[in-house]
Design a protein around this motif. Structure first.
Motif, PDB file in Angstrom:
ATOM      1  N   GLU A 242       0.844  -1.196   0.000  1.00  0.00           N
ATOM      2  CA  GLU A 242       0.000   0.000   0.000  1.00  0.00           C
ATOM      3  C   GLU A 242       0.884   1.253   0.000  1.00  0.00           C
ATOM      4  N   ILE A 243       1.943   1.215   0.806  1.00  0.00           N
ATOM      5  CA  ILE A 243       2.866   2.368   0.826  1.00  0.00           C
ATOM      6  C   ILE A 243       3.616   2.463  -0.499  1.00  0.00           C
ATOM      7  N   ALA A 244       4.027   1.298  -1.015  1.00  0.00           N
ATOM      8  CA  ALA A 244       4.754   1.297  -2.288  1.00  0.00           C
ATOM      9  C   ALA A 244       3.896   1.928  -3.386  1.00  0.00           C
ATOM     10  N   MET A 245       2.601   1.589  -3.409  1.00  0.00           N
ATOM     11  CA  MET A 245       1.706   2.160  -4.424  1.00  0.00           C
ATOM     12  C   MET A 245       1.626   3.680  -4.268  1.00  0.00           C
ATOM     13  N   ARG A 246       1.699   4.139  -3.019  1.00  0.00           N
ATOM     14  CA  ARG A 246       1.583   5.580  -2.773  1.00  0.00           C
ATOM     15  C   ARG A 246       2.828   6.352  -3.200  1.00  0.00           C
ATOM     16  N   VAL A 247       4.002   5.720  -3.045  1.00  0.00           N
ATOM     17  CA  VAL A 247       5.225   6.495  -3.285  1.00  0.00           C
ATOM     18  C   VAL A 247       5.853   6.241  -4.654  1.00  0.00           C
ATOM     19  N   LYS A 248       5.325   5.236  -5.380  1.00  0.00           N
ATOM     20  CA  LYS A 248       5.907   5.005  -6.711  1.00  0.00           C
ATOM     21  C   LYS A 248       5.363   6.033  -7.703  1.00  0.00           C
ATOM     22  N   GLN A 249       6.067   6.175  -8.825  1.00  0.00           N
ATOM     23  CA  GLN A 249       5.520   7.021  -9.890  1.00  0.00           C
ATOM     24  C   GLN A 249       4.227   6.391 -10.370  1.00  0.00           C
ATOM     25  N   PRO A 250       3.121   7.157 -10.434  1.00  0.00           N
ATOM     26  CA  PRO A 250       1.824   6.530 -10.714  1.00  0.00           C
ATOM     27  C   PRO A 250       1.698   5.902 -12.107  1.00  0.00           C
ATOM     28  N   TYR A 251       2.381   6.443 -13.090  1.00  0.00           N
ATOM     29  CA  TYR A 251       2.141   5.976 -14.462  1.00  0.00           C
ATOM     30  C   TYR A 251       3.349   5.263 -15.068  1.00  0.00           C
ATOM     31  N   SER A 252       4.192   4.692 -14.227  1.00  0.00           N
ATOM     32  CA  SER A 252       5.459   4.156 -14.757  1.00  0.00           C
ATOM     33  C   SER A 252       5.265   2.948 -15.670  1.00  0.00           C
ATOM     34  N   VAL A 253       4.212   2.168 -15.442  1.00  0.00           N
ATOM     35  CA  VAL A 253       3.970   1.027 -16.342  1.00  0.00           C
ATOM     36  C   VAL A 253       3.113   1.533 -17.498  1.00  0.00           C
ATOM     37  N   ASN A 254       3.689   1.589 -18.676  1.00  0.00           N
ATOM     38  CA  ASN A 254       2.960   2.225 -19.783  1.00  0.00           C
ATOM     39  C   ASN A 254       1.871   1.313 -20.360  1.00  0.00           C
ATOM     40  N   VAL A 255       0.993   1.906 -21.151  1.00  0.00           N
ATOM     41  CA  VAL A 255      -0.163   1.182 -21.677  1.00  0.00           C
ATOM     42  C   VAL A 255       0.266  -0.019 -22.529  1.00  0.00           C
ATOM     43  N   ALA A 256       1.318   0.160 -23.323  1.00  0.00           N
ATOM     44  CA  ALA A 256       1.772  -0.951 -24.177  1.00  0.00           C
ATOM     45  C   ALA A 256       2.237  -2.125 -23.310  1.00  0.00           C
ATOM     46  N   ALA A 257       2.946  -1.829 -22.255  1.00  0.00           N
ATOM     47  CA  ALA A 257       3.429  -2.897 -21.364  1.00  0.00           C
ATOM     48  C   ALA A 257       2.249  -3.630 -20.732  1.00  0.00           C
ATOM     49  N   GLU A 258       1.238  -2.854 -20.355  1.00  0.00           N
ATOM     50  CA  GLU A 258       0.049  -3.466 -19.740  1.00  0.00           C
ATOM     51  C   GLU A 258      -0.679  -4.359 -20.749  1.00  0.00           C
ATOM     52  N   VAL A 259      -0.884  -3.841 -21.950  1.00  0.00           N
ATOM     53  CA  VAL A 259      -1.582  -4.595 -23.007  1.00  0.00           C
ATOM     54  C   VAL A 259      -0.832  -5.907 -23.279  1.00  0.00           C
ATOM     55  N   ALA A 260       0.478  -5.809 -23.435  1.00  0.00           N
ATOM     56  CA  ALA A 260       1.273  -6.992 -23.780  1.00  0.00           C
ATOM     57  C   ALA A 260       1.288  -7.998 -22.622  1.00  0.00           C
ATOM     58  N   THR A 261       1.312  -7.502 -21.417  1.00  0.00           N
ATOM     59  CA  THR A 261       1.332  -8.402 -20.257  1.00  0.00           C
ATOM     60  C   THR A 261       0.023  -9.179 -20.168  1.00  0.00           C
ATOM     61  N   LEU A 262      -1.096  -8.469 -20.256  1.00  0.00           N
ATOM     62  CA  LEU A 262      -2.395  -9.145 -20.137  1.00  0.00           C
ATOM     63  C   LEU A 262      -2.540 -10.194 -21.240  1.00  0.00           C
ATOM     64  N   ALA A 263      -2.115  -9.847 -22.451  1.00  0.00           N
ATOM     65  CA  ALA A 263      -2.229 -10.804 -23.568  1.00  0.00           C
ATOM     66  C   ALA A 263      -1.274 -11.978 -23.382  1.00  0.00           C
ATOM     67  N   SER A 264      -0.111 -11.738 -22.797  1.00  0.00           N
ATOM     68  CA  SER A 264       0.852 -12.832 -22.572  1.00  0.00           C
ATOM     69  C   SER A 264       0.250 -13.905 -21.672  1.00  0.00           C
ATOM     70  N   PHE A 265      -0.536 -13.467 -20.695  1.00  0.00           N
ATOM     71  CA  PHE A 265      -1.146 -14.457 -19.791  1.00  0.00           C
ATOM     72  C   PHE A 265      -2.273 -15.240 -20.472  1.00  0.00           C
ATOM     73  N   GLU A 266      -2.715 -14.767 -21.643  1.00  0.00           N
ATOM     74  CA  GLU A 266      -3.665 -15.543 -22.461  1.00  0.00           C
ATOM     75  C   GLU A 266      -2.919 -16.588 -23.282  1.00  0.00           C
ATOM     76  N   ASP A 267      -1.604 -16.504 -23.273  1.00  0.00           N
ATOM     77  CA  ASP A 267      -0.777 -17.355 -24.124  1.00  0.00           C
ATOM     78  C   ASP A 267       0.212 -18.168 -23.273  1.00  0.00           C
ATOM     79  N   LEU A 268      -0.203 -18.466 -22.041  1.00  0.00           N
ATOM     80  CA  LEU A 268       0.731 -19.121 -21.114  1.00  0.00           C
ATOM     81  C   LEU A 268       1.272 -20.466 -21.594  1.00  0.00           C
ATOM     82  N   PRO A 269       0.411 -21.346 -22.169  1.00  0.00           N
ATOM     83  CA  PRO A 269       0.974 -22.634 -22.596  1.00  0.00           C
ATOM     84  C   PRO A 269       2.130 -22.460 -23.575  1.00  0.00           C
TER      85      PRO A 269
END
Ligand SMILES: Cc1ncc(COP(=O)(O)O)c(C=O)c1O
Length: 375
Positions: A242-269
């Protein structure tokens, strides 16, 4: 120059040693005068399979790149949490493990205070500590790459945060449960960097539930082939997250990284299949390296192999591979004299590497015998 802008820079930054980064293929090709397709990067433990096809497709289809990413990382933390069997409140995502290493340093170590570090290991811990005006107490590993626990425990009272790594970079060796238990028993926060955990098939993440001073850092750079998108995550007690979320840069994980990560978990096998292929290629590479005269490979649990060279100059081997467009890491620190670190590639890349190594070793041996001076 007195009175110049540099007089205003924090003094510790003026003398901070730089991190030695790896260069992208295009830059290497230009510097070496080679076509970019001929560059074989086996110097940064990247995943030669590349990202999952589903991740690439999702990146091409996404339309939200003009919108800031979700600062609460709701979907990301949910998905990453499901993967490691934790609720989202146990996780924070960052722009690669590197951001989370820095976050851990910011959370626990005031300027002037020290981290406990076990070289030879990943250089980012001391590099980032230096930039934050922190110090490092380095307790060198034993010859078998295990932690010198007696020396480590003696150093604990002078430190604020411990960096352990499993498997360790560049040795490829795992942190044992006994070593981890001894470090956790000190009560200091212990970061276990598990960048290569998928290749070892083992993780200490389940222990986070039992130990509020254990912080596990993972990444999608290696097993999921997303190094260029910068996505990692930290698993620790929800009160700390909870503290880490408060003190980290809020937008450091960019949209492309998020999109690619979520899709990667659809391709786990598929991604798991690739990890298995890299692990079996690692063993094939280890055997091929061991068959070269003077090459001694350290058994590895990661996607790279550390090699000690006897009777051949590692520096020469690296330089001559480089001329052929093949990049590997060379170490010449007192702890790793005459060592190379080679990332595991695809089978045809291993074949190209080993053929080149064979040729280079033969030439170097012939030059040695005839006393040809080397550049
Ligand atoms: C042990 C270790 N931790 C972390 C990283 C960096 O990972 P990331 O790409 O997630 O910042 C590396 C990269 O080589 C590494 O070797």
């Amino acid at each position: 120059m007195s009175g110049g802008i540099l007089d205003r820079v924090q003094p510790h930054l003026l003398s901070a040693p730089p991190y030695v980064p790896v260069l992208p293929p295009e830059t290497l090709a230009q510097r070496l005068g080679l076509p970019v397709e001929s560059i074989l990067k086996l110097d940064a433990n990247e995943n030669q399979f590349g990202p999952s096809p589903k991740a690439l497709e999702a990146l091409a289809k996404a339309r939200s790149y003009h919108i800031y990413p979700d600062p609460e990382q709701a979907q990301l933390r949910q998905t990453l949490g499901r993967y490691v069997d934790y609720g989202p409140e146990w996780l924070v995502a960052g722009a690669g493990s590197d951001e989370l290493i820095e976050l851990a340093l910011r959370l626990f170590v005031p300027p002037g205070e020290a981290i406990l570090n076990f070289p030879p290991t990943f250089g980012m811990y001391t590099f980032l500590a230096d930039t934050l005006g922190q110090k490092a107490i380095n307790v060198n590993r034993r010859a078998d790459h295990s932690i010198d626990m007696e020396a480590a425990l003696a150093a604990v009272p002078r430190t604020r945060l411990i960096f352990a790594v499993s498997p360790n970079n560049p040795t490829g060796t795992s942190l044992t449960r006994a070593e981890l238990d001894a470090l956790l028993a000190t009560g200091l926060p212990v970061v276990v960097d598990e960048a290569y955990a998928e290749f070892a098939g083992e993780s200490y993440a389940p222990l986070v539930r039992e130990h509020s001073n254990l912080i596990v850092i993972r990444t999608l750079s290696k097993w999921a082939g997303l190094a260029g998108l910068r996505i990692g995550y930290m698993i620790a007690d929800p009160s700390l997250m909870e503290i880490a979320m408060r003190v980290k840069q809020p937008y450091s994980v960019n949209v492309a990284a998020e999109v690619a990560t979520l899709a990667s978990f659809e391709d786990l096998p598929l991604l798991h299949e690739r990890v298995a292929a890299i692990v079996s290629e690692r063993e094939r590479l280890a055997a091929l390296l061991a068959s070269l005269p003077g090459f001694e490979a350290v058994p590895s649990r990661a996607n790279f192999i550390l090699v000690r060279l006897n009777g051949i100059e590692a520096k020469q081997v690296q330089a001559r591979l480089r001329e052929k467009g093949i990049m590997i890491r060379y170490f010449d620190s007192p702890l790793l004299q005459n060592h190379l670190r080679i990332s595991v590639g695809l089978p045809r890349q291993t074949d190209r590497l080993v053929a080149a190594l064979g040729e280079i070793v033969n030439k170097l041996s012939a030059e040695n015998r005839s006393g040809v001076p080397r550049a």
